[in-house]
Design a protein around this motif. Structure first.
Motif, short mmCIF file in Angstrom:
data_model
loop_
_atom_site.label_atom_id
_atom_site.label_comp_id
_atom_site.label_asym_id
_atom_site.label_seq_id
_atom_site.Cartn_x
_atom_site.Cartn_y
_atom_site.Cartn_z
N VAL A 221 29.55 -41.86 -71.73
CA VAL A 221 29.91 -41.65 -70.32
C VAL A 221 28.71 -41.87 -69.39
CG1 VAL A 221 30.57 -39.86 -68.67
CG2 VAL A 221 31.90 -40.20 -70.74
N ILE A 222 27.53 -41.39 -69.77
CA ILE A 222 26.37 -41.51 -68.88
C ILE A 222 26.02 -42.97 -68.61
CG2 ILE A 222 23.92 -40.95 -68.60
CD1 ILE A 222 25.76 -38.54 -68.21
N PRO A 223 25.86 -43.82 -69.63
CA PRO A 223 25.62 -45.25 -69.32
C PRO A 223 26.80 -45.91 -68.61
CG PRO A 223 24.90 -44.76 -71.54
CD PRO A 223 25.65 -43.56 -71.05
N GLY A 224 28.03 -45.47 -68.92
CA GLY A 224 29.19 -46.00 -68.21
C GLY A 224 29.13 -45.68 -66.73
N ALA A 225 28.68 -44.47 -66.41
CA ALA A 225 28.54 -44.07 -65.01
C ALA A 225 27.48 -44.92 -64.31
CB ALA A 225 28.18 -42.59 -64.91
N THR A 226 26.43 -45.28 -65.02
CA THR A 226 25.41 -46.13 -64.40
C THR A 226 25.94 -47.53 -64.12
OG1 THR A 226 24.47 -46.82 -66.51
CG2 THR A 226 23.53 -44.87 -65.50
N LEU A 227 26.75 -48.07 -65.04
CA LEU A 227 27.36 -49.38 -64.78
C LEU A 227 28.26 -49.33 -63.56
CD1 LEU A 227 28.22 -50.53 -68.42
CD2 LEU A 227 26.37 -51.35 -66.95
N LEU A 228 29.00 -48.25 -63.41
CA LEU A 228 29.85 -48.08 -62.24
C LEU A 228 29.01 -47.98 -60.97
CD1 LEU A 228 32.69 -47.63 -61.07
CD2 LEU A 228 32.34 -45.19 -61.47
N ALA A 229 27.91 -47.23 -61.02
CA ALA A 229 27.04 -47.08 -59.86
C ALA A 229 26.43 -48.42 -59.45
CB ALA A 229 25.94 -46.07 -60.14
N ILE A 230 26.02 -49.22 -60.42
CA ILE A 230 25.46 -50.53 -60.12
C ILE A 230 26.53 -51.45 -59.52
CG2 ILE A 230 24.47 -52.63 -61.14
CD1 ILE A 230 22.99 -50.78 -63.10
N ALA A 231 27.75 -51.40 -60.07
CA ALA A 231 28.83 -52.22 -59.53
C ALA A 231 29.15 -51.83 -58.09
CB ALA A 231 30.07 -52.10 -60.41
N LEU A 232 29.20 -50.55 -57.80
CA LEU A 232 29.46 -50.10 -56.43
C LEU A 232 28.32 -50.49 -55.49
CD1 LEU A 232 30.99 -46.57 -57.12
CD2 LEU A 232 32.18 -48.63 -56.33
N HIS A 233 27.08 -50.39 -55.96
CA HIS A 233 25.93 -50.80 -55.16
C HIS A 233 26.01 -52.30 -54.83
CE1 HIS A 233 21.72 -51.25 -53.95
NE2 HIS A 233 21.66 -52.29 -54.77
N ASN A 234 26.30 -53.10 -55.85
CA ASN A 234 26.39 -54.56 -55.63
C ASN A 234 27.54 -54.91 -54.69
OD1 ASN A 234 24.20 -54.90 -57.27
ND2 ASN A 234 25.38 -55.57 -59.04
N ARG A 235 28.63 -54.17 -54.79
CA ARG A 235 29.77 -54.42 -53.88
C ARG A 235 29.39 -54.07 -52.44
NH1 ARG A 235 34.62 -51.98 -51.94
NH2 ARG A 235 36.29 -53.51 -51.92
N ARG A 236 28.67 -52.97 -52.28
CA ARG A 236 28.23 -52.57 -50.94
C ARG A 236 27.30 -53.62 -50.35
NH1 ARG A 236 23.75 -49.96 -49.41
NH2 ARG A 236 23.27 -49.38 -51.56
N ILE A 237 26.40 -54.15 -51.17
CA ILE A 237 25.49 -55.21 -50.71
C ILE A 237 26.26 -56.46 -50.32
CG2 ILE A 237 23.59 -56.72 -51.42
CD1 ILE A 237 22.77 -53.81 -50.91
N ALA A 238 27.23 -56.84 -51.15
CA ALA A 238 28.02 -58.04 -50.86
C ALA A 238 28.83 -57.87 -49.58
CB ALA A 238 28.95 -58.34 -52.04
N LEU A 239 29.41 -56.69 -49.36
CA LEU A 239 30.17 -56.46 -48.13
C LEU A 239 29.26 -56.47 -46.92
CD1 LEU A 239 32.67 -53.69 -49.29
CD2 LEU A 239 33.18 -56.08 -48.77
N ARG A 240 28.06 -55.93 -47.06
CA ARG A 240 27.11 -55.91 -45.95
C ARG A 240 26.67 -57.33 -45.60
NH1 ARG A 240 21.90 -52.71 -47.05
NH2 ARG A 240 23.36 -50.99 -47.08
N GLU A 241 26.42 -58.17 -46.62
CA GLU A 241 26.00 -59.55 -46.36
C GLU A 241 27.12 -60.38 -45.76
OE1 GLU A 241 24.57 -60.98 -50.09
OE2 GLU A 241 22.65 -59.94 -49.91
#
Length: 100
Positions: free
Chosen positions: A77-97
């Motif tokens: 679960v802990i590494p899975g949560a990090t993958l989710l956090a990175i995906a959400l971060h990248n999505r936020r960056i893409a939406l901002r750009e």
């Protein structure tokens, strides 16, 4: 061993997630790739991540004898949560750009 394993797993999870937070903060305006190093790697984050994973896995291994196979869920679960956090971060960056 039960308490020691739980504390070791908790310390590992905290170290691992803190290293992730440091990396996300250091790359606030750039996407983080999943399969190689980010543009900016904060000092100490790789060591924290490595130590955190070691503590997490070793603590879970100590708990398996007393609790059963449930600690394996923590290790997944802990590494899975990090993958989710990175995906959400990248999505936020893409939406901002895209919006800029």
């Amino acid at each position: 061993m039960n308490v020691f394993g739980a504390l070791l797993s908790l310390a590992g999870a905290i170290l691992f997630l803190t290293a992730l937070a440091m990396t996300l903060r250091a790359n606030a305006t750039t996407a983080i790739p999943f399969w190689h190093s980010p543009v900016t790697t904060p000092v100490g984050s790789v060591a924290m991540r490595s130590l955190g994973v070691g503590f997490l896995v070793f603590g879970a291994a100590l708990l398996i004898a007393d609790v059963g196979w449930w600690p394996v869920v923590i290790v997944l679960v802990i590494p899975g949560a990090t993958l989710l956090a990175i995906a959400l971060h990248n999505r936020r960056i893409a939406l901002r750009e895209r919006g800029a």
